[in-house]
Design an enzyme around this catalytic site. Structure first.
Site, PDB file in Angstrom:
ATOM      1  N   TYR A 159       0.961  -1.057   0.068  1.00 28.11           N
ATOM      2  CA  TYR A 159       0.004  -0.012   0.100  1.00 28.11           C
ATOM      3  C   TYR A 159       0.906   1.271   0.000  1.00 28.11           C
ATOM      4  CZ  TYR A 159      -3.308   3.808   1.484  1.00 28.11           C
ATOM      5  OH  TYR A 159      -3.999   4.985   1.653  1.00 28.11           O
ATOM      6  N   ASP A 200       9.361   3.088   0.872  1.00 27.72           N
ATOM      7  CA  ASP A 200       8.098   4.158   1.260  1.00 27.72           C
ATOM      8  C   ASP A 200       8.054   3.499   2.866  1.00 27.72           C
ATOM      9  OD1 ASP A 200       5.710   4.768   2.170  1.00 27.72           O
ATOM     10  OD2 ASP A 200       4.572   3.830   0.954  1.00 27.72           O
TER      11      ASP A 200
END
Length: 431
Positions: A151, A252
């Site tokens: 995600y 990320d």
């Protein structure tokens, strides 16, 4: 602070008439908790009840709420300058924060681009990767490789690198860029990464590296795509693959940065340096919205050398002075404390407190890493049913899908951790 019942009713009526909540129907959002104040790790409801916050406000409020050090930092900056544009202007909080982030992250990451949110930080990284290859004359390299169960945000570009099944590709598939997806690593956090974990992503890079600008991953912890933990060894092998096929590597760390996994940044578990690093959420301790994308010289100098002559992005509230000053205070507050010991203590308490869930037939798995505790169910929860059950137990837990999890503020004491885990066990046992 307790609101009168009629005022409370008016609050909820106004919410129902005009507010559109995330991941909810506009007309019927389901259970909504009316919060009127917050302090420490507690949220106060309009009727006077208190909830222990097991979510750290979607993982960002690492110091809890209404912290005096943070409050003073916000007030001091507010009295000086709340905002100024960043185009052609600089200011002390931005410069100090940029230097701080460059010093705390791997040495190669020496350029900091500020933005407003985690999704935008990832968009910036993706744009940087694409513009880098364009600048050096390799225009065909525009695709991304991402991991299943990953995600990276809810904007259009970031959705394209979220898991194609659990994400929102089925809703926006006709407009999202088509990216490459590799299987999520199956190796456990405390084990080596077998070659079977690398086989498919290696094949993708071997066959398509001339099209691929970057690989993007959440290091060690896959967050909202599944709350999965995997071997740091995977990151070492991935770095080698990216180098071999001349592809950039993006980490990320929106969810994992600033101590959540027991390291200041999750990449430290593998001692691997990406080309681009995305930070957000806990960057300001949950006080302000702010994010950052860090780049190495290869990327920044490559973009500078291109026809555009500059990176083509510029958020209005980029490097907002109030947010930058708050981030400085949050990082200094975290580093002034024995935070590693605190995270280890929370980890041990989560592991102990959630262990009884393993004996429940409706539970598929229980796992903990740093200040993250996860109960994975065999079936998805009914949010309308389960959210009030947690509130009845005096805790704020917001599950998604099959996952009932907690990422508490790092200031949570042992008694409150025990209350949170006991409440999670009780609710799950009743599902």
């Amino acid at each position: 602070m307790t609101l009168a019942s009629d005022t409370w009713a008016e609050l909820l009526e106004g919410d129902g008439a005009h507010v559109w909540h995330p991941y909810a129907q506009a007309a019927d959002p389901g259970y909504i908790a009316p919060v009127v104040a917050a302090s420490g790790v507690r949220l106060q409801l309009a009727d006077g009840r208190e909830l222990i916050d097991g979510m750290a406000s979607w993982w960002c409020a690492i110091h809890g709420y209404n912290h005096p050090v943070m409050n003073r930092a916000v007030t001091a900056q507010l009295e000086t300058m709340s905002h100024v544009m960043f185009g052609g202007i600089t200011h002390p909080p931005a410069v100090k924060l940029a230097k701080m982030l460059a010093d705390l992250t791997p040495a190669s990451l020496d350029r900091v681009f500020f933005s407003d949110s985690g999704s935008v930080a990832v968009e910036v990284a993706m744009k940087m990767a694409i513009q880098y290859w364009q600048a050096i004359g390799r225009q065909s390299k525009q695709k991304m490789v991402a991991l299943r169960s990953g995600y990276h945000g809810d904007t259009l570009a970031t959705m394209s690198v979220c898991d194609p099944v659990t994400g929102m590709h089925h809703l926006f598939g006709e407009v999202l860029n088509k990216q490459f997806f590799a299987p999520a690593p199956q190796s456990p956090f405390d084990g080596p990464c077998p070659e079977s974990d690398m086989a498919e992503i290696s094949d993708i890079l071997a066959q398509h590296h001339n099209e691929i600008a970057a690989v993007i991953v959440e290091p060690v912890v896959q967050g909202a795509g599944g709350m999965r933990f995997y071997s740091p060894d995977y990151l070492r092998k991935l770095r080698a693959l990216c180098d071999a096929f001349d592809v950039l590597l993006i980490f990320d760390e929106i969810a994992t940065g600033f101590g959540r996994t027991g390291k200041l940044f999750a990449l430290e578990h593998a001692d691997v340096e990406p080309d681009l690093l995305c930070l957000g959420k806990s960057l300001t301790g949950g006080y302000m919205t702010l994010a950052a994308t860090l780049a190495n010289k290869r990327v920044s100098e490559g973009i500078d050398s291109g026809d555009a002559g500059a990176f083509m992005h510029g958020p209005t509230f980029m490097a907002n002075p109030l947010a930058c000053a708050t981030a400085i205070a949050s990082i200094e507050l975290l580093l002034s404390q024995p935070w590693q010991r605190t995270v280890q203590r929370i980890h041990d308490e989560l592991a102990t407190g959630l262990a009884p869930a393993r004996d429940l037939p409706q539970v598929a798995d229980v796992r903990t890493l740093g200040a993250i505790g996860v109960i994975e169910l065999r079936e998805a929860v009914n949010m309308r049913e389960v959210q009030p059950m947690f509130v009845e137990r005096g805790i704020w837990i917001r599950p998604f899908g099959k996952l009932v999890y907690t990422m508490p503020p790092l200031v949570m004491n042992s008694d409150d951790v025990a209350t949170v885990t006991a409440g999670m066990i009780d609710v799950v046992s009743r599902l």
